[in-house]
Design a protein around this motif. Structure first.
Motif, PDB file in Angstrom:
ATOM      1  N   GLU A   1       0.806  -1.226   0.000  1.00 16.03           N
ATOM      2  CA  GLU A   1       0.000   0.000   0.000  1.00 16.03           C
ATOM      3  C   GLU A   1       0.831   1.263   0.000  1.00 16.03           C
ATOM      4  N   GLY A   2       2.116   1.151  -0.330  1.00 19.41           N
ATOM      5  CA  GLY A   2       2.904   2.353  -0.594  1.00 19.41           C
ATOM      6  C   GLY A   2       3.671   2.963   0.553  1.00 19.41           C
ATOM      7  N   CYS A   3       3.766   2.323   1.697  1.00 24.06           N
ATOM      8  CA  CYS A   3       4.607   2.866   2.768  1.00 24.06           C
ATOM      9  C   CYS A   3       6.078   2.742   2.350  1.00 24.06           C
ATOM     10  N   THR A   4       6.945   3.441   3.039  1.00 22.72           N
ATOM     11  CA  THR A   4       8.375   3.369   2.735  1.00 22.72           C
ATOM     12  C   THR A   4       9.024   2.292   3.597  1.00 22.72           C
ATOM     13  N   VAL A   5       9.633   1.303   2.949  1.00 27.68           N
ATOM     14  CA  VAL A   5      10.276   0.223   3.688  1.00 27.68           C
ATOM     15  C   VAL A   5      11.601   0.695   4.267  1.00 27.68           C
ATOM     16  N   ASP A   6      12.028   0.033   5.308  1.00 34.40           N
ATOM     17  CA  ASP A   6      13.318   0.303   5.948  1.00 34.40           C
ATOM     18  C   ASP A   6      14.245  -0.886   5.694  1.00 34.40           C
ATOM     19  N   TRP A   7      15.546  -0.617   5.625  1.00 35.49           N
ATOM     20  CA  TRP A   7      16.511  -1.701   5.540  1.00 35.49           C
ATOM     21  C   TRP A   7      16.891  -2.113   6.957  1.00 35.49           C
ATOM     22  N   LYS A   8      16.701  -3.380   7.276  1.00 31.89           N
ATOM     23  CA  LYS A   8      17.079  -3.922   8.587  1.00 31.89           C
ATOM     24  C   LYS A   8      18.274  -4.842   8.357  1.00 31.89           C
ATOM     25  N   SER A   9      19.466  -4.309   8.613  1.00 36.40           N
ATOM     26  CA  SER A   9      20.678  -5.060   8.297  1.00 36.40           C
ATOM     27  C   SER A   9      20.772  -6.343   9.121  1.00 36.40           C
ATOM     28  N   ASP A  10      20.293  -6.319  10.362  1.00 35.79           N
ATOM     29  CA  ASP A  10      20.374  -7.531  11.176  1.00 35.79           C
ATOM     30  C   ASP A  10      19.489  -8.649  10.623  1.00 35.79           C
ATOM     31  N   ALA A  11      18.371  -8.303  10.026  1.00 34.57           N
ATOM     32  CA  ALA A  11      17.471  -9.302   9.435  1.00 34.57           C
ATOM     33  C   ALA A  11      17.771  -9.529   7.956  1.00 34.57           C
ATOM     34  N   LYS A  12      18.677  -8.702   7.408  1.00 32.06           N
ATOM     35  CA  LYS A  12      18.997  -8.757   5.974  1.00 32.06           C
ATOM     36  C   LYS A  12      17.724  -8.700   5.139  1.00 32.06           C
ATOM     37  N   ALA A  13      16.882  -7.732   5.477  1.00 29.62           N
ATOM     38  CA  ALA A  13      15.602  -7.609   4.779  1.00 29.62           C
ATOM     39  C   ALA A  13      15.136  -6.156   4.777  1.00 29.62           C
ATOM     40  N   PHE A  14      14.379  -5.827   3.738  1.00 32.20           N
ATOM     41  CA  PHE A  14      13.652  -4.563   3.704  1.00 32.20           C
ATOM     42  C   PHE A  14      12.317  -4.851   4.400  1.00 32.20           C
ATOM     43  N   VAL A  15      11.994  -4.069   5.427  1.00 26.60           N
ATOM     44  CA  VAL A  15      10.799  -4.334   6.226  1.00 26.60           C
ATOM     45  C   VAL A  15       9.874  -3.130   6.150  1.00 26.60           C
ATOM     46  N   CYS A  16       8.614  -3.415   5.910  1.00 28.99           N
ATOM     47  CA  CYS A  16       7.626  -2.343   5.841  1.00 28.99           C
ATOM     48  C   CYS A  16       7.063  -2.079   7.238  1.00 28.99           C
ATOM     49  N   PRO A  17       7.072  -0.829   7.682  1.00 28.53           N
ATOM     50  CA  PRO A  17       6.589  -0.528   9.021  1.00 28.53           C
ATOM     51  C   PRO A  17       5.058  -0.548   9.129  1.00 28.53           C
ATOM     52  N   CYS A  18       4.372  -0.562   8.003  1.00 26.71           N
ATOM     53  CA  CYS A  18       2.903  -0.470   8.059  1.00 26.71           C
ATOM     54  C   CYS A  18       2.231  -1.809   8.351  1.00 26.71           C
ATOM     55  N   HIS A  19       2.576  -2.850   7.600  1.00 20.90           N
ATOM     56  CA  HIS A  19       1.923  -4.148   7.793  1.00 20.90           C
ATOM     57  C   HIS A  19       2.947  -5.277   7.840  1.00 20.90           C
ATOM     58  N   GLU A  20       4.212  -4.898   8.061  1.00 22.09           N
ATOM     59  CA  GLU A  20       5.302  -5.847   8.307  1.00 22.09           C
ATOM     60  C   GLU A  20       5.648  -6.786   7.149  1.00 22.09           C
ATOM     61  N   ALA A  21       5.381  -6.368   5.938  1.00 21.10           N
ATOM     62  CA  ALA A  21       5.874  -7.150   4.795  1.00 21.10           C
ATOM     63  C   ALA A  21       7.399  -7.112   4.819  1.00 21.10           C
ATOM     64  N   LYS A  22       7.996  -8.189   4.337  1.00 19.96           N
ATOM     65  CA  LYS A  22       9.462  -8.253   4.254  1.00 19.96           C
ATOM     66  C   LYS A  22       9.859  -8.593   2.835  1.00 19.96           C
ATOM     67  N   PHE A  23      10.974  -7.983   2.431  1.00 19.63           N
ATOM     68  CA  PHE A  23      11.546  -8.212   1.104  1.00 19.63           C
ATOM     69  C   PHE A  23      13.013  -8.583   1.309  1.00 19.63           C
ATOM     70  N   GLY A  24      13.476  -9.582   0.579  1.00 17.80           N
ATOM     71  CA  GLY A  24      14.881  -9.953   0.659  1.00 17.80           C
ATOM     72  C   GLY A  24      15.772  -8.894   0.046  1.00 17.80           C
ATOM     73  N   GLU A  25      17.085  -9.110   0.115  1.00 12.95           N
ATOM     74  CA  GLU A  25      18.023  -8.096  -0.384  1.00 12.95           C
ATOM     75  C   GLU A  25      17.944  -7.906  -1.890  1.00 12.95           C
ATOM     76  N   THR A  26      17.246  -8.801  -2.592  1.00 15.92           N
ATOM     77  CA  THR A  26      17.036  -8.603  -4.033  1.00 15.92           C
ATOM     78  C   THR A  26      15.737  -7.834  -4.297  1.00 15.92           C
ATOM     79  N   GLY A  27      14.979  -7.557  -3.235  1.00 19.17           N
ATOM     80  CA  GLY A  27      13.697  -6.867  -3.394  1.00 19.17           C
ATOM     81  C   GLY A  27      12.517  -7.818  -3.518  1.00 19.17           C
ATOM     82  N   ALA A  28      12.787  -9.126  -3.529  1.00 20.73           N
ATOM     83  CA  ALA A  28      11.711 -10.116  -3.662  1.00 20.73           C
ATOM     84  C   ALA A  28      10.944 -10.234  -2.349  1.00 20.73           C
ATOM     85  N   PRO A  29       9.612 -10.371  -2.428  1.00 21.68           N
ATOM     86  CA  PRO A  29       8.838 -10.503  -1.188  1.00 21.68           C
ATOM     87  C   PRO A  29       9.115 -11.848  -0.513  1.00 21.68           C
TER      88      PRO A  29
END
Ligand code: FES
Length: 146
Positions: A92-120
């Motif tokens: 839904e368009g929130c800005t994801v954060d990079w969480k280096s400890d989890a090695k993932a891009f994490v969305c603060p709105c509904h907690e979607a996670k994306f790997g370092e390649t951007g894949a969900p």
């Protein structure tokens, strides 16, 4: 200074200080356009997005002042390689954060996670983040939005 002389100086000062604005408004070659701020463009369509030093922040290098936002990190598998994504969550368009400890891009709105390649890797987002080519030149990070 007499009042008449003072008023004369104030009047001349006002005209002189307003002159650039008046001349600019009368320039027929100038068009009123709204421009998106852009970074200097380097060869090959790459744009400067920020300093290399910002890559060493745990959250990576985020620049939202360009035509498209971009988040650049060092690839966790190879620190000499960069990963650049559009940090706009595909849910839904929130800005994801990079969480280096989890090695993932994490969305603060509904907690979607994306790997370092951007894949969900965790919903609710189902589509990957857009990715771009990034490189380092001197002390600047450049991205090709292609
Ligand atoms: Fe990112 Fe919903 S907007 S998970």
């Amino acid at each position: 200074m007499k009042r008449r002389n003072f008023m004369g100086w104030v009047g001349v000062g006002g005209v002189v200080s307003a002159l650039p604005a008046v001349l600019s408004a009368c320039n027929p070659n100038q068009t009123a356009t709204t421009q998106t701020p852009t970074a200097p463009t380097a060869a090959g369509g790459f744009q400067v997005v920020g300093p290399v030093a910002a890559l060493d922040q745990p959250s990576g290098l985020l620049n939202k002042d360009l035509a498209q936002p971009v988040l650049v990190i060092r690839d966790p598998a190879n620190a000499n390689t960069l990963v650049a994504v559009n940090p706009t969550c595909t849910h839904e368009g929130c800005t994801v954060d990079w969480k280096s400890d989890a090695k993932a891009f994490v969305c603060p709105c509904h907690e979607a996670k994306f790997g370092e390649t951007g894949a969900p890797v965790q919903g609710p987002a189902k589509k990957p983040l857009s990715t771009y080519t990034a490189k380092i030149e001197g002390d600047q990070v450049l991205v090709n939005f292609g």
